[in-house]
Design a protein around this motif. Sequence first.
Motif, PDB file in Angstrom:
ATOM      1  N   TRP A   7       0.828  -1.209   0.000  1.00  0.00           N
ATOM      2  CA  TRP A   7       0.000   0.000   0.000  1.00  0.00           C
ATOM      3  C   TRP A   7       0.864   1.263   0.000  1.00  0.00           C
ATOM      4  O   TRP A   7       0.526   2.256  -0.635  1.00  0.00           O
ATOM      5  CB  TRP A   7      -0.904  -0.016   1.244  1.00  0.00           C
ATOM      6  N   PHE A   8       2.002   1.172   0.719  1.00  0.00           N
ATOM      7  CA  PHE A   8       2.814   2.378   0.927  1.00  0.00           C
ATOM      8  C   PHE A   8       3.370   2.961  -0.373  1.00  0.00           C
ATOM      9  O   PHE A   8       3.143   4.136  -0.649  1.00  0.00           O
ATOM     10  CB  PHE A   8       3.928   2.100   1.942  1.00  0.00           C
ATOM     11  N   PRO A   9       4.101   2.146  -1.192  1.00  0.00           N
ATOM     12  CA  PRO A   9       4.606   2.740  -2.436  1.00  0.00           C
ATOM     13  C   PRO A   9       3.475   3.207  -3.352  1.00  0.00           C
ATOM     14  O   PRO A   9       3.604   4.235  -4.029  1.00  0.00           O
ATOM     15  CB  PRO A   9       5.400   1.600  -3.086  1.00  0.00           C
ATOM     16  N   ASP A  10       2.340   2.493  -3.330  1.00  0.00           N
ATOM     17  CA  ASP A  10       1.229   2.887  -4.196  1.00  0.00           C
ATOM     18  C   ASP A  10       0.644   4.238  -3.821  1.00  0.00           C
ATOM     19  O   ASP A  10       0.062   4.928  -4.655  1.00  0.00           O
ATOM     20  CB  ASP A  10       0.105   1.836  -4.131  1.00  0.00           C
ATOM     21  N   HIS A  11       0.755   4.572  -2.537  1.00  0.00           N
ATOM     22  CA  HIS A  11       0.107   5.797  -2.074  1.00  0.00           C
ATOM     23  C   HIS A  11       1.096   6.878  -1.666  1.00  0.00           C
ATOM     24  O   HIS A  11       0.757   7.771  -0.890  1.00  0.00           O
ATOM     25  CB  HIS A  11      -0.829   5.492  -0.903  1.00  0.00           C
ATOM     26  N   ALA A  12       2.319   6.777  -2.198  1.00  0.00           N
ATOM     27  CA  ALA A  12       3.364   7.737  -1.816  1.00  0.00           C
ATOM     28  C   ALA A  12       2.933   9.171  -2.116  1.00  0.00           C
ATOM     29  O   ALA A  12       3.115  10.075  -1.295  1.00  0.00           O
ATOM     30  CB  ALA A  12       4.670   7.409  -2.528  1.00  0.00           C
ATOM     31  N   ASP A  13       2.328   9.356  -3.302  1.00  0.00           N
ATOM     32  CA  ASP A  13       1.907  10.708  -3.687  1.00  0.00           C
ATOM     33  C   ASP A  13       0.875  11.257  -2.706  1.00  0.00           C
ATOM     34  O   ASP A  13       0.954  12.386  -2.254  1.00  0.00           O
ATOM     35  CB  ASP A  13       1.302  10.704  -5.096  1.00  0.00           C
ATOM     36  N   GLU A  14      -0.096  10.392  -2.393  1.00  0.00           N
ATOM     37  CA  GLU A  14      -1.158  10.811  -1.488  1.00  0.00           C
ATOM     38  C   GLU A  14      -0.584  11.190  -0.124  1.00  0.00           C
ATOM     39  O   GLU A  14      -0.957  12.207   0.473  1.00  0.00           O
ATOM     40  CB  GLU A  14      -2.162   9.664  -1.340  1.00  0.00           C
ATOM     41  N   MET A  15       0.364  10.355   0.356  1.00  0.00           N
ATOM     42  CA  MET A  15       0.950  10.613   1.662  1.00  0.00           C
ATOM     43  C   MET A  15       1.718  11.929   1.665  1.00  0.00           C
ATOM     44  O   MET A  15       1.635  12.695   2.625  1.00  0.00           O
ATOM     45  CB  MET A  15       1.848   9.452   2.080  1.00  0.00           C
ATOM     46  N   ALA A  16       2.454  12.178   0.573  1.00  0.00           N
ATOM     47  CA  ALA A  16       3.214  13.429   0.486  1.00  0.00           C
ATOM     48  C   ALA A  16       2.265  14.621   0.501  1.00  0.00           C
ATOM     49  O   ALA A  16       2.494  15.618   1.187  1.00  0.00           O
ATOM     50  CB  ALA A  16       4.056  13.440  -0.785  1.00  0.00           C
ATOM     51  N   GLU A  17       1.167  14.472  -0.240  1.00  0.00           N
ATOM     52  CA  GLU A  17       0.188  15.557  -0.321  1.00  0.00           C
ATOM     53  C   GLU A  17      -0.434  15.827   1.045  1.00  0.00           C
ATOM     54  O   GLU A  17      -0.565  16.972   1.476  1.00  0.00           O
ATOM     55  CB  GLU A  17      -0.895  15.148  -1.318  1.00  0.00           C
ATOM     56  N   LEU A  18      -0.798  14.752   1.731  1.00  0.00           N
ATOM     57  CA  LEU A  18      -1.422  14.912   3.048  1.00  0.00           C
ATOM     58  C   LEU A  18      -0.441  15.495   4.063  1.00  0.00           C
ATOM     59  O   LEU A  18      -0.824  16.277   4.932  1.00  0.00           O
ATOM     60  CB  LEU A  18      -1.965  13.568   3.547  1.00  0.00           C
ATOM     61  N   THR A  19       0.835  15.102   3.932  1.00  0.00           N
ATOM     62  CA  THR A  19       1.840  15.643   4.837  1.00  0.00           C
ATOM     63  C   THR A  19       1.975  17.151   4.630  1.00  0.00           C
ATOM     64  O   THR A  19       2.009  17.926   5.596  1.00  0.00           O
ATOM     65  CB  THR A  19       3.205  14.964   4.607  1.00  0.00           C
ATOM     66  N   ALA A  20       2.015  17.556   3.367  1.00  0.00           N
ATOM     67  CA  ALA A  20       2.108  18.991   3.060  1.00  0.00           C
ATOM     68  C   ALA A  20       0.881  19.720   3.608  1.00  0.00           C
ATOM     69  O   ALA A  20       0.979  20.802   4.204  1.00  0.00           O
ATOM     70  CB  ALA A  20       2.212  19.192   1.545  1.00  0.00           C
ATOM     71  N   GLY A 160     -12.800  18.174   7.588  1.00  0.00           N
ATOM     72  CA  GLY A 160     -12.230  18.056   6.262  1.00  0.00           C
ATOM     73  C   GLY A 160     -10.841  18.642   6.073  1.00  0.00           C
ATOM     74  O   GLY A 160     -10.349  18.699   4.958  1.00  0.00           O
ATOM     75  N   TYR A 161     -10.195  19.100   7.167  1.00  0.00           N
ATOM     76  CA  TYR A 161      -8.852  19.676   7.011  1.00  0.00           C
ATOM     77  C   TYR A 161      -7.860  18.999   7.945  1.00  0.00           C
ATOM     78  O   TYR A 161      -7.083  19.668   8.609  1.00  0.00           O
ATOM     79  CB  TYR A 161      -8.895  21.186   7.246  1.00  0.00           C
ATOM     80  N   GLY A 162      -7.905  17.698   8.001  1.00  0.00           N
ATOM     81  CA  GLY A 162      -7.111  16.981   8.989  1.00  0.00           C
ATOM     82  C   GLY A 162      -5.760  16.503   8.518  1.00  0.00           C
ATOM     83  O   GLY A 162      -5.064  15.819   9.248  1.00  0.00           O
ATOM     84  N   GLY A 163      -5.351  16.862   7.301  1.00  0.00           N
ATOM     85  CA  GLY A 163      -4.052  16.407   6.822  1.00  0.00           C
ATOM     86  C   GLY A 163      -3.969  14.887   6.916  1.00  0.00           C
ATOM     87  O   GLY A 163      -4.842  14.169   6.419  1.00  0.00           O
ATOM     88  N   LEU A 164      -2.924  14.399   7.601  1.00  0.00           N
ATOM     89  CA  LEU A 164      -2.731  12.953   7.726  1.00  0.00           C
ATOM     90  C   LEU A 164      -3.885  12.287   8.474  1.00  0.00           C
ATOM     91  O   LEU A 164      -4.069  11.072   8.380  1.00  0.00           O
ATOM     92  CB  LEU A 164      -1.405  12.688   8.441  1.00  0.00           C
ATOM     93  N   ARG A 174     -13.291   2.069   6.012  1.00  0.00           N
ATOM     94  CA  ARG A 174     -13.134   0.881   5.176  1.00  0.00           C
ATOM     95  C   ARG A 174     -12.663  -0.325   5.972  1.00  0.00           C
ATOM     96  O   ARG A 174     -12.370  -1.372   5.388  1.00  0.00           O
ATOM     97  CB  ARG A 174     -12.144   1.173   4.051  1.00  0.00           C
ATOM     98  N   ASN A 175     -12.571  -0.142   7.311  1.00  0.00           N
ATOM     99  CA  ASN A 175     -12.104  -1.229   8.159  1.00  0.00           C
ATOM    100  C   ASN A 175     -10.747  -1.775   7.672  1.00  0.00           C
ATOM    101  O   ASN A 175     -10.553  -2.979   7.516  1.00  0.00           O
ATOM    102  CB  ASN A 175     -13.149  -2.344   8.180  1.00  0.00           C
ATOM    103  N   TYR A 176      -9.826  -0.864   7.425  1.00  0.00           N
ATOM    104  CA  TYR A 176      -8.567  -1.192   6.763  1.00  0.00           C
ATOM    105  C   TYR A 176      -7.422  -0.501   7.518  1.00  0.00           C
ATOM    106  O   TYR A 176      -7.263   0.713   7.436  1.00  0.00           O
ATOM    107  CB  TYR A 176      -8.670  -0.690   5.314  1.00  0.00           C
ATOM    108  N   PRO A 177      -6.648  -1.275   8.288  1.00  0.00           N
ATOM    109  CA  PRO A 177      -5.676  -0.666   9.211  1.00  0.00           C
ATOM    110  C   PRO A 177      -4.472   0.011   8.558  1.00  0.00           C
ATOM    111  O   PRO A 177      -3.901   0.932   9.148  1.00  0.00           O
ATOM    112  CB  PRO A 177      -5.191  -1.840  10.066  1.00  0.00           C
ATOM    113  N   THR A 178      -4.084  -0.425   7.353  1.00  0.00           N
ATOM    114  CA  THR A 178      -2.818   0.070   6.797  1.00  0.00           C
ATOM    115  C   THR A 178      -2.730   1.605   6.706  1.00  0.00           C
ATOM    116  O   THR A 178      -1.739   2.178   7.156  1.00  0.00           O
ATOM    117  CB  THR A 178      -2.533  -0.578   5.427  1.00  0.00           C
ATOM    118  N   PRO A 179      -3.762   2.282   6.150  1.00  0.00           N
ATOM    119  CA  PRO A 179      -3.652   3.744   6.118  1.00  0.00           C
ATOM    120  C   PRO A 179      -3.569   4.361   7.511  1.00  0.00           C
ATOM    121  O   PRO A 179      -2.853   5.363   7.705  1.00  0.00           O
ATOM    122  CB  PRO A 179      -4.936   4.200   5.422  1.00  0.00           C
TER     123      PRO A 179
END
Lengths: 224, 223
Positions: A7-20, A160-164, A174-179
């Motif tokens: 999941w991590f490499p697939d969502h690298a862009d999303e994570m970077a965006e949320l971090t910013a 709606g402005y919670g970043g990470l 989604r009952n999905y722990p990885t994110p």
Amino acid sequence: MTIEWGWFPDHADEMAELTADHLATAVPAVLLGLLIALPLAVLAHRVRPLRGFVLGASNILYTIPSLAFFVLLLPVTGLTRTTAIVGLTAYTLVVLVRNTVEGLDAVPVKVREASTAMGTGPLRTLLTVELPLALPVIMAGVRVATVMSISLVSVASYIGYGGLGQLFTDGFQRNYPTPVISGVALTLLLALVADALLVTVQWLCTPWRRGTSRQRTSLWRKAA
Amino acid sequence: MLELLKNLASWLTSPAQWSGPEGIAARILEHLEYSVLATLAAAVIALPVGLLIGHTGRGAFLAVNLSSFGRALPTVGLVTLVFLAGGLSVWPVYVSLVALAVPVIITNTYAGMAAVDPEVKDAAKGVGLRGRQVLWQVELPLALPLIMTGVRLATVQVVATATIAAYVSFGGLGRYVFDGLAQRDLVQVLGGAALVAVLAVVADLALGGLTRLLFRGRPATAR
């Protein structure tokens, strides 16, 4: 609970965006907090009768739950990033005001008198003598405020402005722990890096205090 | 804005709103149950650790960094994580609240112990007190004001954060906030938020009063 490492490499862009996104809420909150806290603290330090009021007011702000705070602001600022920033700013005040007052209190009276005796006006004494000497304690407050803000941004995900924090709601729904795991880890990492950066800034700003480890422990005590 | 305040006042004062298992009174009790049990559990865990670190001077690094770590840990993330790992139970609520309170209490307890003048400890040893006696009769009483500050801080944070119980469907005052948010019912959200804030302030004042009662006639080192 299984972590899907893919999941991590697939969502690298999303994570970077949320971090910013996360930083875009936390950093202005701390800066705004400082902008408000410094004059308030100077006032509380110089004008004794105001002291209890200023410290008490910032304490009460702190007792309001963060979630409630964002919500209380909704009628005024709406579903915007401003709501999140203002809410977090209010939180930083208690630490920033208290530490700045304490830092100013800790400057020996004789130092101030010496500065006055040399003909320095009150404003210049404040800016060139008192504040620099109070800097370590003030910075301890800034560090606490920064770490706290970075952690609290996630609460703003309800508006709606919670970043990470968005990763928490996503994983929960989604009952999905990885994110969720990645969100917690990134928040911790971000707080850690920000704290280390601030330590470096402080070290650069206070060349006269370098060396002994004793002051570091006393600083930590202040931070605690 | 005025209209909103009027609606809020009538929401808070309507008797129907206060009674029943979904009423405000019941929600306050739930909220208090989570808060009190979590703070007590945290104190039971954190106080001995803080005292031990302060007394022996070992693990000070841990005590100091724990507070930073605790502050950085996002509670919403933690509660979600424990919930997803363990399923529907009240555990995520307690785990998150205890994790929130423990570092605060440990760090303040350690800070209180570390602030005790070494000369006082030497004097205590000089008059013949043993290690444990020094801890109980000298260090602990002197550190108590700061320890109480830690417990107070932790309590306020726990009461304020116990709203997350509603996030994993366990009532408390957070129920109004989350339900109100979902239903776009601002009055309900504000009502819940106001109640939590009042509860946190009351808890803080109560513990402050208790501290003052404990330290009557002592020099005011407590902040």
